[in-house]
Design a protein around this motif. Structure first.
Motif, PDB file in Angstrom:
ATOM      1  N   TYR A  66     -11.398  13.310   4.303  1.00 40.43           N
ATOM      2  CA  TYR A  66     -12.851  13.294   4.161  1.00 40.43           C
ATOM      3  C   TYR A  66     -13.483  14.112   5.284  1.00 40.43           C
ATOM      4  O   TYR A  66     -12.876  14.349   6.338  1.00 40.43           O
ATOM      5  CB  TYR A  66     -13.388  11.858   4.205  1.00 40.43           C
ATOM      6  CG  TYR A  66     -13.094  11.124   5.487  1.00 40.43           C
ATOM      7  CD1 TYR A  66     -13.971  11.167   6.565  1.00 40.43           C
ATOM      8  CD2 TYR A  66     -11.920  10.383   5.638  1.00 40.43           C
ATOM      9  CE1 TYR A  66     -13.693  10.501   7.750  1.00 40.43           C
ATOM     10  CE2 TYR A  66     -11.629   9.714   6.808  1.00 40.43           C
ATOM     11  CZ  TYR A  66     -12.520   9.772   7.865  1.00 40.43           C
ATOM     12  OH  TYR A  66     -12.240   9.114   9.038  1.00 40.43           O
TER      13      TYR A  66
ATOM     14  N   TYR B 261     -18.004  15.151  11.514  1.00 39.69           N
ATOM     15  CA  TYR B 261     -16.773  14.371  11.677  1.00 39.69           C
ATOM     16  C   TYR B 261     -15.884  14.560  10.452  1.00 39.69           C
ATOM     17  O   TYR B 261     -16.332  14.982   9.380  1.00 39.69           O
ATOM     18  CB  TYR B 261     -17.077  12.881  11.895  1.00 39.69           C
ATOM     19  CG  TYR B 261     -17.744  12.175  10.737  1.00 39.69           C
ATOM     20  CD1 TYR B 261     -16.992  11.501   9.778  1.00 39.69           C
ATOM     21  CD2 TYR B 261     -19.128  12.163  10.607  1.00 39.69           C
ATOM     22  CE1 TYR B 261     -17.600  10.839   8.727  1.00 39.69           C
ATOM     23  CE2 TYR B 261     -19.752  11.507   9.565  1.00 39.69           C
ATOM     24  CZ  TYR B 261     -18.983  10.846   8.624  1.00 39.69           C
ATOM     25  OH  TYR B 261     -19.596  10.192   7.568  1.00 39.69           O
ATOM     26  N   GLY B 262     -14.604  14.237  10.636  1.00 38.80           N
ATOM     27  CA  GLY B 262     -13.644  14.323   9.543  1.00 38.80           C
ATOM     28  C   GLY B 262     -12.379  13.570   9.888  1.00 38.80           C
ATOM     29  O   GLY B 262     -12.100  13.298  11.063  1.00 38.80           O
ATOM     30  N   GLY B 263     -11.610  13.231   8.862  1.00 38.48           N
ATOM     31  CA  GLY B 263     -10.396  12.483   9.131  1.00 38.48           C
ATOM     32  C   GLY B 263      -9.602  12.179   7.884  1.00 38.48           C
ATOM     33  O   GLY B 263      -9.812  12.777   6.816  1.00 38.48           O
ATOM     34  N   TYR B 264      -8.682  11.232   8.029  1.00 35.26           N
ATOM     35  CA  TYR B 264      -7.797  10.830   6.935  1.00 35.26           C
ATOM     36  C   TYR B 264      -7.634   9.320   6.954  1.00 35.26           C
ATOM     37  O   TYR B 264      -7.444   8.721   8.023  1.00 35.26           O
ATOM     38  CB  TYR B 264      -6.430  11.494   7.074  1.00 35.26           C
ATOM     39  CG  TYR B 264      -5.465  11.128   5.966  1.00 35.26           C
ATOM     40  CD1 TYR B 264      -5.529  11.762   4.734  1.00 35.26           C
ATOM     41  CD2 TYR B 264      -4.517  10.123   6.148  1.00 35.26           C
ATOM     42  CE1 TYR B 264      -4.657  11.431   3.702  1.00 35.26           C
ATOM     43  CE2 TYR B 264      -3.633   9.783   5.129  1.00 35.26           C
ATOM     44  CZ  TYR B 264      -3.710  10.428   3.898  1.00 35.26           C
ATOM     45  OH  TYR B 264      -2.849  10.092   2.886  1.00 35.26           O
ATOM     46  N   ASN B 265      -7.703   8.696   5.774  1.00 29.94           N
ATOM     47  CA  ASN B 265      -7.469   7.259   5.607  1.00 29.94           C
ATOM     48  C   ASN B 265      -6.201   7.023   4.801  1.00 29.94           C
ATOM     49  O   ASN B 265      -5.864   7.816   3.899  1.00 29.94           O
ATOM     50  CB  ASN B 265      -8.632   6.600   4.858  1.00 29.94           C
ATOM     51  CG  ASN B 265      -9.884   6.488   5.696  1.00 29.94           C
ATOM     52  OD1 ASN B 265      -9.817   6.271   6.898  1.00 29.94           O
ATOM     53  ND2 ASN B 265     -11.030   6.624   5.053  1.00 29.94           N
TER      54      ASN B 265
ATOM     55  N   GLU C 180      -9.481  10.060  13.058  1.00 32.06           N
ATOM     56  CA  GLU C 180     -10.734  10.796  12.885  1.00 32.06           C
ATOM     57  C   GLU C 180     -11.067  11.591  14.133  1.00 32.06           C
ATOM     58  O   GLU C 180     -10.752  11.179  15.257  1.00 32.06           O
ATOM     59  CB  GLU C 180     -11.872   9.814  12.573  1.00 32.06           C
ATOM     60  CG  GLU C 180     -13.221  10.479  12.348  1.00 32.06           C
ATOM     61  CD  GLU C 180     -14.283   9.479  11.932  1.00 32.06           C
ATOM     62  OE1 GLU C 180     -14.142   8.884  10.842  1.00 32.06           O
ATOM     63  OE2 GLU C 180     -15.245   9.269  12.694  1.00 32.06           O
TER      64      GLU C 180
ATOM     65  N   ASP D  86     -14.514  13.947  15.843  1.00 31.91           N
ATOM     66  CA  ASP D  86     -15.920  14.288  15.677  1.00 31.91           C
ATOM     67  C   ASP D  86     -16.344  15.234  16.790  1.00 31.91           C
ATOM     68  O   ASP D  86     -15.736  15.285  17.860  1.00 31.91           O
ATOM     69  CB  ASP D  86     -16.814  13.041  15.651  1.00 31.91           C
ATOM     70  CG  ASP D  86     -16.786  12.270  16.953  1.00 31.91           C
ATOM     71  OD1 ASP D  86     -17.273  12.799  17.976  1.00 31.91           O
ATOM     72  OD2 ASP D  86     -16.292  11.131  16.971  1.00 31.91           O
TER      73      ASP D  86
ATOM     74  N   ARG E 238      -8.391   4.618  13.646  1.00 28.97           N
ATOM     75  CA  ARG E 238      -9.262   3.651  12.973  1.00 28.97           C
ATOM     76  C   ARG E 238      -8.405   2.632  12.226  1.00 28.97           C
ATOM     77  O   ARG E 238      -7.330   2.942  11.724  1.00 28.97           O
ATOM     78  CB  ARG E 238     -10.186   4.334  11.970  1.00 28.97           C
ATOM     79  CG  ARG E 238     -11.082   5.397  12.561  1.00 28.97           C
ATOM     80  CD  ARG E 238     -12.308   5.657  11.698  1.00 28.97           C
ATOM     81  NE  ARG E 238     -12.005   5.726  10.285  1.00 28.97           N
ATOM     82  CZ  ARG E 238     -12.899   5.478   9.324  1.00 28.97           C
ATOM     83  NH1 ARG E 238     -14.128   5.110   9.653  1.00 28.97           N
ATOM     84  NH2 ARG E 238     -12.571   5.583   8.048  1.00 28.97           N
TER      85      ARG E 238
ATOM     86  N   THR F 224     -12.603   1.250  15.870  1.00 30.24           N
ATOM     87  CA  THR F 224     -12.050   2.541  16.252  1.00 30.24           C
ATOM     88  C   THR F 224     -11.797   2.592  17.744  1.00 30.24           C
ATOM     89  O   THR F 224     -12.514   1.960  18.526  1.00 30.24           O
ATOM     90  CB  THR F 224     -13.001   3.680  15.818  1.00 30.24           C
ATOM     91  OG1 THR F 224     -12.418   4.934  16.120  1.00 30.24           O
ATOM     92  CG2 THR F 224     -14.344   3.572  16.510  1.00 30.24           C
TER      93      THR F 224
ATOM     94  N   SER G  91     -20.214  11.232   4.166  1.00 28.21           N
ATOM     95  CA  SER G  91     -19.018  12.073   4.057  1.00 28.21           C
ATOM     96  C   SER G  91     -18.618  12.262   2.600  1.00 28.21           C
ATOM     97  O   SER G  91     -18.981  11.472   1.721  1.00 28.21           O
ATOM     98  CB  SER G  91     -17.852  11.454   4.844  1.00 28.21           C
ATOM     99  OG  SER G  91     -17.480  10.211   4.272  1.00 28.21           O
TER     100      SER G  91
ATOM    101  N   ARG H  49     -15.263  12.667   0.158  1.00 30.52           N
ATOM    102  CA  ARG H  49     -13.818  12.436   0.077  1.00 30.52           C
ATOM    103  C   ARG H  49     -13.193  13.429  -0.884  1.00 30.52           C
ATOM    104  O   ARG H  49     -13.658  13.613  -2.003  1.00 30.52           O
ATOM    105  CB  ARG H  49     -13.536  11.001  -0.395  1.00 30.52           C
ATOM    106  CG  ARG H  49     -14.050   9.931   0.550  1.00 30.52           C
ATOM    107  CD  ARG H  49     -13.589   8.542   0.127  1.00 30.52           C
ATOM    108  NE  ARG H  49     -12.158   8.427   0.190  1.00 30.52           N
ATOM    109  CZ  ARG H  49     -11.355   8.312  -0.862  1.00 30.52           C
ATOM    110  NH1 ARG H  49     -11.859   8.320  -2.081  1.00 30.52           N
ATOM    111  NH2 ARG H  49     -10.051   8.194  -0.720  1.00 30.52           N
TER     112      ARG H  49
END
Length: 232
Positions: free
Chosen positions: A46, A83-87, A99, A101, A132, A145, A229, A231
Motif C-alpha cells: 500500500y 507513507y507506504g508499506g506491506y501487511n 512501513e 514514511d 507494525r 508501531t 492509502s 492497496r
C-alpha cells in the motif's frame, strides 16, 4: 372378484402414501446452504499520504558564567508527507507488517533564557522505518508501531546580540526511537483511511560557544495525523 379388486386398490393407496411420506422426509432432511461473507484481507502493499498536527517539545539547559538557565518549550505546527508499506495477515485476525514514511513539519520555537540570550529550535524533514502489528475486526484494523525515526533539526543559542557569539547546530540529522498507535478502516477493497498518533525522541544535543558557554537541547516530536492509502 370384486374383493380382489378392492384389495389391490387399497394396496396401491398404501404404497403411494408411503412414497409421498418418504419424499417429504427427504425434503425436510436436505441440507440448507449457508453463505458466509469472506473477511477483508489486509495482506499486500500500500501507499498513501498523511496530514495533521505536529507538537515539538524542546528542553533547554543553558550554562553561562556559572549561571544555569532552564526552559521547557513547546511549539505547534503542521505535518504532511507520504507513507507506504506491506501487511501480512494470518490466523484470520492478526496483521503484521513494515512501513516507511517521509514528511515535513513547520513546528518551531524561540525563547529568551537570560535577559539577552535566546534559544531557537525547529524541525524540518522527518521520516521513519517502523514495524507494525495489529488485530483486524474485518475491515477495521487496530495497530501499534515501533521503529527508528530521523529528523533534520536546528538548535541555536544566541548569546546577546553579537552574531560572533552565536552557537549553532543546524542541518544535522538525528535519529531516535519512534512509537505509536492507530486505527485503519477499509472503505473499499482498495482505499483505506487512517488515524494515528506517533511519538519520537531524537535525544539530546550539546552546544558550546567560544566563551565556553554550554547549551543542552532535548528534542521530542508528537504527531497526530490522518491519512489515506491505496492497496495494490
Amino acid at each position: 372378484m370384486k374383493a380382489v379388486y378392492n384389495l389391490a386398490v387399497a394396496a396401491c393407496g398404501v404404497l403411494l402414501a408411503g412414497t409421498a411420506a418418504q419424499a417429504g422426509d427427504f425434503r425436510a432432511q436436505r441440507p440448507v446452504a449457508v453463505y458466509n461473507a469472506p473477511y477483508y484481507n489486509w495482506t499486500g502493499f500500500y501507499a498513501g499520504a498523511f496530514a495533521g498536527g505536529a507538537h515539538g517539545v524542546w528542553t533547554v539547559d543553558f550554562y553561562r558564567n556559572n549561571n544555569h538557565g532552564h526552559s521547557e518549550q513547546g511549539a505547534d505546527g503542521l505535518a504532511f508527507g507520504l507513507y507506504g508499506g506491506y501487511n501480512y495477515q494470518f490466523a484470520r485476525n492478526f496483521v503484521i507488517g513494515a512501513e516507511v514514511d517521509l514528511g515535513r513539519s513547520t513546528a518551531s520555537q524561540s525563547n529568551d533564557i537570560f535577559d539577552n540570550d535566546t534559544s531557537y529550535a525547529k524541525y524540518g524533514m522527518f521520516g521513519s522505518a517502523r514495524a507494525r502489528a495489529g488485530y483486524a475486526f474485518d475491515r477495521l484494523l487496530v495497530f501499534g508501531t515501533l521503529g527508528v525515526g530521523i529528523a533534520d533539526l536546528t538548535n541555536t543559542i544566541q548569546k546577546g546580540r553579537n552574531a560572533g557569539e552565536q552557537v549553532v547546530w543546524e542541518n544535522q540529522v538525528k535519529a531516535g526511537l519512534t512509537t505509536g498507535v492507530g486505527v485503519e478502516y477499509a472503505f473499499t477493497n482498495n482505499w483505506v483511511g487512517r488515524g494515528e498518533y506517533v511519538y519520537t525522541d531524537y535525544g539530546s544535543v550539546t552546544l558550546f560557544n567560544r566563551d565556553g558557554n554550554r547549551a543542552d537541547f532535548k528534542n521530542e516530536l508528537h504527531l497526530i495525523r490522518a491519512g489515506a492509502s491505496y492497496r495494490f
